[in-house]
Design a protein around this motif. Structure first.
Motif, PDB file in Angstrom:
ATOM      1  N   GLN A  31       0.817  -1.208   0.000  1.00  0.00           N
ATOM      2  CA  GLN A  31       0.000   0.000   0.000  1.00  0.00           C
ATOM      3  C   GLN A  31       0.854   1.263   0.000  1.00  0.00           C
ATOM      4  OE1 GLN A  31      -2.116  -0.627   3.697  1.00  0.00           O
ATOM      5  NE2 GLN A  31      -3.769  -1.710   2.662  1.00  0.00           N
ATOM      6  N   ALA A  32       0.296   2.326  -0.554  1.00  0.00           N
ATOM      7  CA  ALA A  32       0.875   3.666  -0.479  1.00  0.00           C
ATOM      8  C   ALA A  32      -0.268   4.623  -0.164  1.00  0.00           C
ATOM      9  CB  ALA A  32       1.519   4.043  -1.814  1.00  0.00           C
ATOM     10  N   ASP A  33       0.006   5.647   0.616  1.00  0.00           N
ATOM     11  CA  ASP A  33      -1.076   6.584   0.930  1.00  0.00           C
ATOM     12  C   ASP A  33      -1.117   7.732  -0.077  1.00  0.00           C
ATOM     13  OD1 ASP A  33       0.698   8.670   1.780  1.00  0.00           O
ATOM     14  OD2 ASP A  33       0.629   7.965   3.847  1.00  0.00           O
ATOM     15  N   PRO A  46       7.911   9.800 -10.684  1.00  0.00           N
ATOM     16  CA  PRO A  46       7.320   8.990  -9.627  1.00  0.00           C
ATOM     17  C   PRO A  46       7.838   7.548  -9.572  1.00  0.00           C
ATOM     18  CG  PRO A  46       5.752   9.316 -11.393  1.00  0.00           C
ATOM     19  CD  PRO A  46       6.939  10.189 -11.693  1.00  0.00           C
ATOM     20  N   GLY A  47       8.229   6.998 -10.713  1.00  0.00           N
ATOM     21  CA  GLY A  47       8.709   5.620 -10.720  1.00  0.00           C
ATOM     22  C   GLY A  47       7.609   4.583 -10.800  1.00  0.00           C
ATOM     23  N   PHE A  48       6.386   5.023 -11.058  1.00  0.00           N
ATOM     24  CA  PHE A  48       5.253   4.112 -11.179  1.00  0.00           C
ATOM     25  C   PHE A  48       4.221   4.710 -12.121  1.00  0.00           C
ATOM     26  CE2 PHE A  48       4.383   6.881  -7.550  1.00  0.00           C
ATOM     27  CZ  PHE A  48       3.117   7.359  -7.838  1.00  0.00           C
ATOM     28  N   VAL A  49       3.284   3.866 -12.530  1.00  0.00           N
ATOM     29  CA  VAL A  49       2.119   4.312 -13.287  1.00  0.00           C
ATOM     30  C   VAL A  49       0.929   4.239 -12.341  1.00  0.00           C
ATOM     31  CG1 VAL A  49       0.568   3.784 -15.212  1.00  0.00           C
ATOM     32  CG2 VAL A  49       3.034   3.490 -15.481  1.00  0.00           C
ATOM     33  N   LEU A  50       0.155   5.307 -12.274  1.00  0.00           N
ATOM     34  CA  LEU A  50      -1.033   5.348 -11.426  1.00  0.00           C
ATOM     35  C   LEU A  50      -2.241   4.952 -12.256  1.00  0.00           C
ATOM     36  CD1 LEU A  50      -2.137   6.052  -8.601  1.00  0.00           C
ATOM     37  CD2 LEU A  50      -2.473   8.393  -9.449  1.00  0.00           C
ATOM     38  N   SER A  86       7.980  -3.761 -16.493  1.00  0.00           N
ATOM     39  CA  SER A  86       9.099  -3.436 -15.611  1.00  0.00           C
ATOM     40  C   SER A  86       8.824  -2.214 -14.729  1.00  0.00           C
ATOM     41  CB  SER A  86      10.372  -3.207 -16.431  1.00  0.00           C
ATOM     42  OG  SER A  86      10.250  -2.039 -17.220  1.00  0.00           O
ATOM     43  N   THR A  87       7.699  -1.536 -14.955  1.00  0.00           N
ATOM     44  CA  THR A  87       7.355  -0.345 -14.178  1.00  0.00           C
ATOM     45  C   THR A  87       6.275  -0.691 -13.155  1.00  0.00           C
ATOM     46  OG1 THR A  87       7.858   1.066 -16.074  1.00  0.00           O
ATOM     47  CG2 THR A  87       6.522   2.031 -14.320  1.00  0.00           C
ATOM     48  N   PRO A  88       6.524  -0.424 -11.868  1.00  0.00           N
ATOM     49  CA  PRO A  88       5.493  -0.682 -10.861  1.00  0.00           C
ATOM     50  C   PRO A  88       4.211   0.106 -11.147  1.00  0.00           C
ATOM     51  CG  PRO A  88       7.604  -0.306  -9.814  1.00  0.00           C
ATOM     52  CD  PRO A  88       7.762   0.058 -11.275  1.00  0.00           C
ATOM     53  N   VAL A  89       3.123  -0.423 -10.643  1.00  0.00           N
ATOM     54  CA  VAL A  89       1.793   0.159 -10.833  1.00  0.00           C
ATOM     55  C   VAL A  89       1.183   0.412  -9.467  1.00  0.00           C
ATOM     56  CG1 VAL A  89      -0.510  -0.281 -11.777  1.00  0.00           C
ATOM     57  CG2 VAL A  89       1.507  -1.112 -12.992  1.00  0.00           C
ATOM     58  N   ALA A 107      -5.780  -8.312 -10.064  1.00  0.00           N
ATOM     59  CA  ALA A 107      -5.768  -8.662 -11.492  1.00  0.00           C
ATOM     60  C   ALA A 107      -4.410  -8.346 -12.122  1.00  0.00           C
ATOM     61  CB  ALA A 107      -6.884  -7.912 -12.228  1.00  0.00           C
ATOM     62  N   LEU A 108      -3.838  -7.200 -11.782  1.00  0.00           N
ATOM     63  CA  LEU A 108      -2.543  -6.829 -12.343  1.00  0.00           C
ATOM     64  C   LEU A 108      -1.423  -7.721 -11.823  1.00  0.00           C
ATOM     65  CD1 LEU A 108      -3.085  -2.998 -12.213  1.00  0.00           C
ATOM     66  CD2 LEU A 108      -2.585  -4.309 -14.296  1.00  0.00           C
ATOM     67  N   SER A 109      -1.451  -8.041 -10.535  1.00  0.00           N
ATOM     68  CA  SER A 109      -0.409  -8.913  -9.992  1.00  0.00           C
ATOM     69  C   SER A 109      -0.501 -10.312 -10.600  1.00  0.00           C
ATOM     70  CB  SER A 109      -0.465  -8.966  -8.465  1.00  0.00           C
ATOM     71  OG  SER A 109      -1.664  -9.533  -8.010  1.00  0.00           O
ATOM     72  N   GLN A 110      -1.710 -10.774 -10.884  1.00  0.00           N
ATOM     73  CA  GLN A 110      -1.871 -12.081 -11.530  1.00  0.00           C
ATOM     74  C   GLN A 110      -1.317 -12.078 -12.958  1.00  0.00           C
ATOM     75  OE1 GLN A 110      -6.104 -12.531 -10.816  1.00  0.00           O
ATOM     76  NE2 GLN A 110      -5.719 -14.018  -9.183  1.00  0.00           N
ATOM     77  N   LEU A 111      -1.211 -10.895 -13.551  1.00  0.00           N
ATOM     78  CA  LEU A 111      -0.623 -10.770 -14.893  1.00  0.00           C
ATOM     79  C   LEU A 111       0.891 -10.539 -14.833  1.00  0.00           C
ATOM     80  CD1 LEU A 111      -3.339  -8.586 -16.655  1.00  0.00           C
ATOM     81  CD2 LEU A 111      -2.879 -11.034 -16.992  1.00  0.00           C
ATOM     82  N   GLY A 112       1.444 -10.476 -13.630  1.00  0.00           N
ATOM     83  CA  GLY A 112       2.892 -10.341 -13.485  1.00  0.00           C
ATOM     84  C   GLY A 112       3.406  -8.951 -13.181  1.00  0.00           C
ATOM     85  N   TYR A 113       2.520  -7.991 -12.938  1.00  0.00           N
ATOM     86  CA  TYR A 113       2.948  -6.628 -12.632  1.00  0.00           C
ATOM     87  C   TYR A 113       3.250  -6.479 -11.146  1.00  0.00           C
ATOM     88  CZ  TYR A 113       1.246  -5.478 -17.258  1.00  0.00           C
ATOM     89  OH  TYR A 113       1.057  -5.436 -18.612  1.00  0.00           O
ATOM     90  N   GLN A 114       4.249  -5.637 -10.825  1.00  0.00           N
ATOM     91  CA  GLN A 114       4.486  -5.233  -9.448  1.00  0.00           C
ATOM     92  C   GLN A 114       3.454  -4.162  -9.153  1.00  0.00           C
ATOM     93  OE1 GLN A 114       8.680  -4.012  -9.865  1.00  0.00           O
ATOM     94  NE2 GLN A 114       8.980  -5.314  -8.076  1.00  0.00           N
TER      95      GLN A 114
END
Length: 157
Positions: A31-33, A46-50, A86-89, A107-114
């Motif tokens: 989690q992130a707030d 940011p290093g991620f996609v929102l 390769s980019t966290p979500v 759903a995203l983690s089941q597809l292999g995304y961080q």
């Protein structure tokens, strides 16, 4: 009388320190707030996609500027076209009373995304007075003093 007889909060005693550390570290890994997400987005790197996992009507009503609209039901069909593995979500939905961001993160983690979930969702994003984008532009509401004390960035924790 023992402490647990006196305190309803301690009827179940606290976990051992090592167990507590593992639990809280895990929560932070998942989690992130909204304040941290906002600060990361404002940094320009940011290093991620929102991901906004809400439906089209909610998206049109208002969203976090820069978020990608990917409703949960569309993740299996569209994630590969929109996201770099390769980019966290980080996912969000309405707020604490909604588990849409959790379903999207699953759903995203089941597809292999961080993936992490933005706790508080759109509700707390708005309550902290962060910008909201709509088809007519970007606006900010006055922060709710119960969640964002005046003159501070969020709770400043």
């Amino acid at each position: 009388m023992t402490v647990t007889e006196i305190s309803a909060a301690l009827r179940m005693p606290p976990a051992a320190p090592a167990e507590a550390a593992a639990f809280f570290a895990a929560r932070l890994a998942f989690q992130a707030d909204v304040s941290d997400v906002h600060a990361s987005l404002e940094s320009g790197a940011p290093g991620f996609v929102l991901i906004d996992s809400r439906g089209p009507r909610a998206w049109a009503q208002g969203r976090v500027p820069g978020a990608v609209h990917l409703p949960t039901a569309e993740i299996p069909a569209r994630a590969a076209d929109l996201l770099d593995p390769s980019t966290p979500v980080i996912t969000y939905c309405w707020g604490p009373g909604c588990d849409g961001a959790t379903r999207a993160a699953l759903a995203l983690s089941q597809l292999g995304y961080q993936v992490k979930e933005m706790i508080g969702g759109m509700e707390y994003w708005t309550r902290e007075g962060f910008p909201v984008e709509t088809p007519s532009g970007t606006s900010r509401r006055t922060p709710d003093p119960l969640v964002a004390p005046p003159g501070t960035p969020g709770c400043a924790c």
